[in-house]
Scaffold this active site. Structure first.
Site, PDB file in Angstrom:
ATOM      1  N   ILE A 172      -6.084   6.031   1.350  1.00 36.44           N
ATOM      2  CA  ILE A 172      -7.347   6.444   1.164  1.00 36.44           C
ATOM      3  C   ILE A 172      -8.572   5.598   1.721  1.00 36.44           C
ATOM      4  O   ILE A 172      -9.607   6.113   2.175  1.00 36.44           O
ATOM      5  CB  ILE A 172      -7.540   6.389  -0.506  1.00 36.44           C
ATOM      6  N   TYR A 184       0.015   9.633  -0.728  1.00 42.66           N
ATOM      7  CA  TYR A 184      -0.850   8.935  -0.414  1.00 42.66           C
ATOM      8  C   TYR A 184      -1.170   7.583  -1.346  1.00 42.66           C
ATOM      9  O   TYR A 184      -0.646   7.924  -2.505  1.00 42.66           O
ATOM     10  CB  TYR A 184      -2.466   9.470  -0.404  1.00 42.66           C
ATOM     11  N   CYS A 185      -1.809   6.380  -0.865  1.00 40.78           N
ATOM     12  CA  CYS A 185      -1.835   5.376  -1.998  1.00 40.78           C
ATOM     13  C   CYS A 185      -3.376   4.785  -1.405  1.00 40.78           C
ATOM     14  O   CYS A 185      -4.007   5.470  -0.518  1.00 40.78           O
ATOM     15  CB  CYS A 185      -0.898   4.414  -2.056  1.00 40.78           C
ATOM     16  N   THR A 186      -3.554   3.415  -1.859  1.00 44.52           N
ATOM     17  CA  THR A 186      -4.750   3.009  -1.637  1.00 44.52           C
ATOM     18  C   THR A 186      -4.891   2.664   0.031  1.00 44.52           C
ATOM     19  O   THR A 186      -5.900   2.982   0.627  1.00 44.52           O
ATOM     20  CB  THR A 186      -4.924   1.620  -2.443  1.00 44.52           C
ATOM     21  N   GLY A 223      -1.464   2.352   2.030  1.00 42.67           N
ATOM     22  CA  GLY A 223      -0.601   2.891   2.739  1.00 42.67           C
ATOM     23  C   GLY A 223       0.825   2.108   2.397  1.00 42.67           C
ATOM     24  O   GLY A 223       2.063   2.558   2.563  1.00 42.67           O
TER      25      GLY A 223
END
Length: 410
Positions: A266, A237-239, A241
């Protein structure tokens, strides 16, 4: 000599954004034959709509973060989805809108300029880490699907508790860890410091990068690759995508095929699970809001705060006003009381402020000796037109591995 693309900064003078104000986050991997033409067209559109922020355009797509009046944001989306100049590049985009933080003045959260530029990559992964064109990103999981995978693993812990079976520590990185699932945080260490997914029975992996270009090197340790291959699922996951698109494809190129990524990042997860769900703390964002938490969190609720002030060690997760490492310019957490000089026994000296990464590399602890600062020799490396950048990078990697505690190559 290598060509240099100048970044044009367009001041939004005379066209101040009036409340209400929201941010727009988006990306789209799509082939663009003439990025510079699209840059000029986007500048005209954004200025006409009084939008501020930044937009990266490359041959591989678009990656943007804008701020503006909600009506102007909606006009922008409508235009790029329907105007023939833009439709080929903005179809099926996941538009993510975010309001300003309630506990801060809106004026403090507005971006103040517009930057639209051509870049080589949508997010700088590092040109030396090539991903074969036939390797696709990991499987996208909706926030609900992502949550349910974690929920299923967490339920196993409850079952073990009921049967008095010992539980694995989800932060244990030992090879004997028998957790079936690993979750990789693709963000940088100053982002992971204030918020992350925490799930019992799921191994959390933080590559501890300063920037995204460090990810491939950080995750490519043979021991780590072998460990990930043994997992039944590797979640990422990241901020929003965009970084996972590259990172998940990179892992698959290393032979790890069971890779899954959080669709929408997220941002979408916290929209769906307003209490935070399995995500604890705040989500760092690359605009003047700096971080976003769920509505139930408060500044005084220290149980929700994962990080600490670098100087006084009290719970703190607010990066504004920005304090930076004197060596690498990485963001450093310093609480308001320490900044204002209200903490007994603590004196803030910005010239002696060192981030965790530099402290670890040089074994420096500013809390014990404020004068024991790491000093690096910074070297700018150039090559002429007849030489190979690839050979130069290969040579520098070998040298840097031996001198990483002394030298920074640029």
């Amino acid at each position: 000599m290598a060509s240099i693309i100048a970044t044009e900064k367009i001041k939004n003078e005379g066209n101040d954004v009036t409340p209400p104000y929201i941010t727009l986050l988006f990306y789209n991997y799509v082939n663009i034959e003439d990025p510079q033409q699209l840059v000029e067209q986007q500048k005209i559109l954004c200025k006409a709509l009084n939008l501020v922020g930044r937009l990266r355009i490359s041959t591989e797509g678009v990656n943007g973060c804008f701020g503006g009046h909600p009506n102007d944001i909606d006009k922008y989306i409508n235009t790029v989805e329907n105007d023939s100049k833009f439709t080929n590049y903005f179809q099926n985009v996941d538009w993510k809108k975010g309001p300003p933080n309630k506990n801060k003045n809106v004026d403090e959260q507005r971006m103040d300029e517009l930057i639209v530029k051509v870049t080589k990559e949508l997010c700088s992964f590092g040109g030396r880490h090539l991903i074969p064109s036939n390797v696709t990103p990991g499987t996208h999981l909706s926030p609900e699907e992502f949550h349910n995978v974690l929920l299923e693993e967490a339920a196993k812990v409850s079952k073990k508790n009921d049967n008095n079976v010992p539980i694995n520590n989800n932060n244990n990185n030992d090879d004997n860890n028998s957790n079936d699932i690993a979750i990789i945080d693709v963000r940088n260490r100053y982002e992971t410091a204030i918020g992350k997914f925490q799930v019992d029975n799921v191994e959390y992996v933080d590559p501890k990068t300063r920037q995204f270009t460090d990810f491939a090197n950080s995750i490519s340790d043979p021991t780590m690759i072998q460990k990930l291959k043994k997992k039944k699922k590797v979640l990422m996951y990241c901020t929003g995508g965009v970084r996972c698109e590259r990172a998940s494809a990179f892992l698959k190129s290393k032979g790890i095929n069971h890779v899954y990524q959080l669709k929408g990042g997220i941002h979408r997860y916290m929209e769906k699970y307003t209490d935070g769900g399995f995500f604890k703390g705040k989500n760092f964002v690359f605009d003047k809001r700096l971080a976003v938490g769920n509505d139930k969190d408060s500044e005084k609720n220290n149980e929700k705060i994962l990080s600490k002030c670098k100087l006084c060690k009290r719970p703190w997760d607010d990066y504004g006003p920005a304090m930076r490492c004197v060596h690498c310019r990485l963001l450093v957490l310093v609480c308001k009381d320490c900044i204002d000089g209200k903490t007994t026994g603590v004196t803030l000296n910005k010239e002696h402020l060192v981030c965790d990464a530099c402290m670890e590399e040089r074994s420096v602890d500013i809390t014990k000796d404020s004068n024991a600062l790491p000093r690096y020799l910074h070297i700018l490396c150039l090559h002429d037109n007849g030489s190979s950048a690839r050979l130069m990078q290969h040579f520098l990697r070998r040298v840097e591995s031996k001198l990483k505690r002394l030298v920074r190559f640029h």
